[in-house]
Write a protein that holds these residues in place. Sequence first.
Motif, PDB file in Angstrom:
ATOM      1  N   ILE A  34      51.313   0.239 -36.413  1.00 57.17           N
ATOM      2  CA  ILE A  34      50.978  -0.639 -37.545  1.00 57.17           C
ATOM      3  C   ILE A  34      50.501  -2.034 -37.152  1.00 57.17           C
ATOM      4  CG2 ILE A  34      52.529   0.578 -39.104  1.00 57.17           C
ATOM      5  CD1 ILE A  34      54.314  -1.928 -38.962  1.00 57.17           C
ATOM      6  N   THR A  35      50.574  -2.395 -35.898  1.00 60.55           N
ATOM      7  CA  THR A  35      50.103  -3.746 -35.564  1.00 60.55           C
ATOM      8  C   THR A  35      48.584  -3.814 -35.687  1.00 60.55           C
ATOM      9  OG1 THR A  35      49.836  -3.225 -33.236  1.00 60.55           O
ATOM     10  CG2 THR A  35      51.968  -4.124 -33.919  1.00 60.55           C
ATOM     11  N   PRO A  36      48.056  -4.994 -35.971  1.00 56.88           N
ATOM     12  CA  PRO A  36      48.752  -6.241 -36.291  1.00 56.88           C
ATOM     13  C   PRO A  36      49.247  -6.225 -37.743  1.00 56.88           C
ATOM     14  CG  PRO A  36      46.370  -6.583 -36.117  1.00 56.88           C
ATOM     15  CD  PRO A  36      46.599  -5.143 -35.871  1.00 56.88           C
ATOM     16  N   VAL A  37      50.427  -6.764 -37.929  1.00 58.69           N
ATOM     17  CA  VAL A  37      51.049  -6.668 -39.256  1.00 58.69           C
ATOM     18  C   VAL A  37      51.946  -7.885 -39.528  1.00 58.69           C
ATOM     19  CG1 VAL A  37      53.032  -5.342 -38.379  1.00 58.69           C
ATOM     20  CG2 VAL A  37      52.394  -5.096 -40.765  1.00 58.69           C
ATOM     21  N   PHE A  38      51.968  -8.288 -40.777  1.00 55.28           N
ATOM     22  CA  PHE A  38      52.958  -9.273 -41.235  1.00 55.28           C
ATOM     23  C   PHE A  38      54.072  -8.513 -41.945  1.00 55.28           C
ATOM     24  CE2 PHE A  38      49.212 -11.904 -40.951  1.00 55.28           C
ATOM     25  CZ  PHE A  38      49.695 -13.157 -40.580  1.00 55.28           C
ATOM     26  N   LEU A  39      55.301  -8.805 -41.586  1.00 57.62           N
ATOM     27  CA  LEU A  39      56.450  -8.237 -42.303  1.00 57.62           C
ATOM     28  C   LEU A  39      57.168  -9.369 -43.020  1.00 57.62           C
ATOM     29  CD1 LEU A  39      58.190  -5.903 -39.727  1.00 57.62           C
ATOM     30  CD2 LEU A  39      56.514  -5.329 -41.472  1.00 57.62           C
ATOM     31  N   TYR A  40      57.479  -9.152 -44.282  1.00 55.21           N
ATOM     32  CA  TYR A  40      58.221 -10.152 -45.050  1.00 55.21           C
ATOM     33  C   TYR A  40      59.563  -9.550 -45.445  1.00 55.21           C
ATOM     34  CZ  TYR A  40      53.379 -11.700 -45.401  1.00 55.21           C
ATOM     35  OH  TYR A  40      52.084 -12.049 -45.102  1.00 55.21           O
ATOM     36  N   ASP A  41      60.613 -10.211 -45.045  1.00 50.18           N
ATOM     37  CA  ASP A  41      61.963  -9.669 -45.212  1.00 50.18           C
ATOM     38  C   ASP A  41      62.587 -10.221 -46.494  1.00 50.18           C
ATOM     39  OD1 ASP A  41      64.721  -9.283 -45.119  1.00 50.18           O
ATOM     40  OD2 ASP A  41      64.823  -9.478 -42.948  1.00 50.18           O
ATOM     41  N   THR A 314      52.094  -8.285 -33.214  1.00 49.36           N
ATOM     42  CA  THR A 314      50.804  -7.960 -32.617  1.00 49.36           C
ATOM     43  C   THR A 314      51.058  -7.352 -31.234  1.00 49.36           C
ATOM     44  OG1 THR A 314      48.667  -8.896 -31.930  1.00 49.36           O
ATOM     45  CG2 THR A 314      50.539 -10.396 -31.886  1.00 49.36           C
ATOM     46  N   ARG A 315      50.255  -6.364 -30.864  1.00 50.76           N
ATOM     47  CA  ARG A 315      50.541  -5.537 -29.685  1.00 50.76           C
ATOM     48  C   ARG A 315      49.717  -5.990 -28.480  1.00 50.76           C
ATOM     49  NH1 ARG A 315      48.225  -0.477 -28.432  1.00 50.76           N
ATOM     50  NH2 ARG A 315      47.143  -0.626 -30.410  1.00 50.76           N
ATOM     51  N   VAL A 316      50.338  -5.913 -27.305  1.00 51.08           N
ATOM     52  CA  VAL A 316      49.632  -6.292 -26.073  1.00 51.08           C
ATOM     53  C   VAL A 316      48.634  -5.187 -25.726  1.00 51.08           C
ATOM     54  CG1 VAL A 316      49.870  -6.867 -23.613  1.00 51.08           C
ATOM     55  CG2 VAL A 316      51.647  -7.571 -25.255  1.00 51.08           C
ATOM     56  N   VAL A 317      47.369  -5.573 -25.626  1.00 51.77           N
ATOM     57  CA  VAL A 317      46.298  -4.633 -25.288  1.00 51.77           C
ATOM     58  C   VAL A 317      45.955  -4.732 -23.801  1.00 51.77           C
ATOM     59  CG1 VAL A 317      43.861  -4.082 -25.738  1.00 51.77           C
ATOM     60  CG2 VAL A 317      45.344  -4.765 -27.619  1.00 51.77           C
ATOM     61  N   ASP A 318      46.163  -5.910 -23.258  1.00 54.93           N
ATOM     62  CA  ASP A 318      45.803  -6.131 -21.848  1.00 54.93           C
ATOM     63  C   ASP A 318      46.700  -7.222 -21.279  1.00 54.93           C
ATOM     64  OD1 ASP A 318      44.398  -5.852 -19.500  1.00 54.93           O
ATOM     65  OD2 ASP A 318      42.635  -7.000 -20.167  1.00 54.93           O
ATOM     66  N   ARG A 319      46.960  -7.078 -19.983  1.00 54.16           N
ATOM     67  CA  ARG A 319      47.696  -8.109 -19.234  1.00 54.16           C
ATOM     68  C   ARG A 319      46.788  -8.522 -18.119  1.00 54.16           C
ATOM     69  NH1 ARG A 319      53.463  -9.086 -17.981  1.00 54.16           N
ATOM     70  NH2 ARG A 319      52.771 -10.021 -16.054  1.00 54.16           N
TER      71      ARG A 319
END
Length: 424
Positions: A34-41, A314-319
């Motif tokens: 699901i990234t990139p995503v905003f979660l509101y709690d 947001t997810r790491v795609v590259d290092r």
Amino acid sequence: MGPIPPDFVANDDGCLLVRGQDLHPFTALTWHEITPVFLYDWSVLANRIKRLRAAMPSELLIHYAVKANPFEPVVQAMAAVCDGLDLASGGELEVVLRAHAREIAAEEQRRVGAERKEALSLSMAGPGKRDAELRLGLGHGVTFQVESAGELERLLRLGREAGERPRLAIRVNPPFGLKGSGMKMGGLASQFGVDHEEVPALIRRIVEAGAEWRGLHVYAGSQSLSAEAVSEMQRATVALAGEIAEAVGMTPPEVNLGGGFGIPYFAGDQPLDVEAVGAALGETLDARAAILRDTRFIVELGRWLVGECGIYLTRVVDRKVSRGKTFLVVDGGLHHMLAASGNFGQLLRRNFPVAVARRFKAEPEEVVSVVGCLCTPLDLLADEVALPRAEVGDVIAIFCAGAYGASASPAGFLSQGAAREVFV
Ligand SMILES: Cc1ncc(COP(=O)(O)O)c(C=O)c1O
């Protein structure tokens, strides 16, 4: 970087939890999908409003400034617990109508008993309101915070044409601002509000034209962490309202004291002491001028209510390492979370609170910069922060993303698309 809001904790494996649970039960998707995503709690929101109500004088009405986060489920949640919604445009009014916010508020009112709140009030402030927005608002009983003599005349004309009696408050450009505020909006020449010395004449005009005078509105600044500064602004606002009321010989039905309540984003920031603000406001209201005795007082808050409920994942795609500096390149960026890049509301770029979600409780192991996927060096979400090691596929969490996040970012930039938003 700044402090991580205390509401977010880890499971036994050290993995970030939202609302006390892994993400799965809420979305039926894994973080990776699901990234990139905003979660509101929701639970964070609920705690904020409870704390605010307990801290403030019981007579104070609390409005939510929709501009902070116009995501429909957030607006619905706020409609259920606030006394009013503050709008900045016709577009925000359309969000409120689509969200059935009034119906939700009425339902909630029935549920808790009528004495807690009245019908959800809607008000609209902001310069440059167009005729179509004014017509829409007139048709839905919105109280307009009038920003100029010209806007007042347009409202009176549009009201006559539509056969509606306009509900009008005057937004006052006060002779003071919110000290130390991130955004000073008073004490200056301004596109916001009517210069305070000209307000009595406009009130008389409203009354003689047969419109409904709803009162006064002052918004003198934003993002303050100083209880003293907020309280001083509120004292000055109540005093100014008293002077204007005396000048016209009429009690304003409502005085909207604005907001200014900030949240800690950066290293060294201390949270605003809202209990101290509430105690001082109680004293200010007790000591108000006799002509304001029957006036109802309002605060309108956005960031303080919703800012800490949101995280951006947001997810790491590259290092990669370049000239000794480690970069985590992620699948999101400033097109979703402009504020974290330092390009919204900051003079000097500083780091928002950031974590590696899977290793939320692990000790820092390396210094990295988190950069987005846009081809601009501005797309820097965290600069040289100490984090546990993150691999490709890991999820980076940026906190304090509930206000001025998704809706205050250029989602169309480079055609990367908008982030998903989820209310849990
Ligand atoms: C008129 C008005 N009301 C409310 C707000 C909400 O401010 P905050 O989100 O800082 O509480 C703003 C912000 O600029 C504003 O201009």
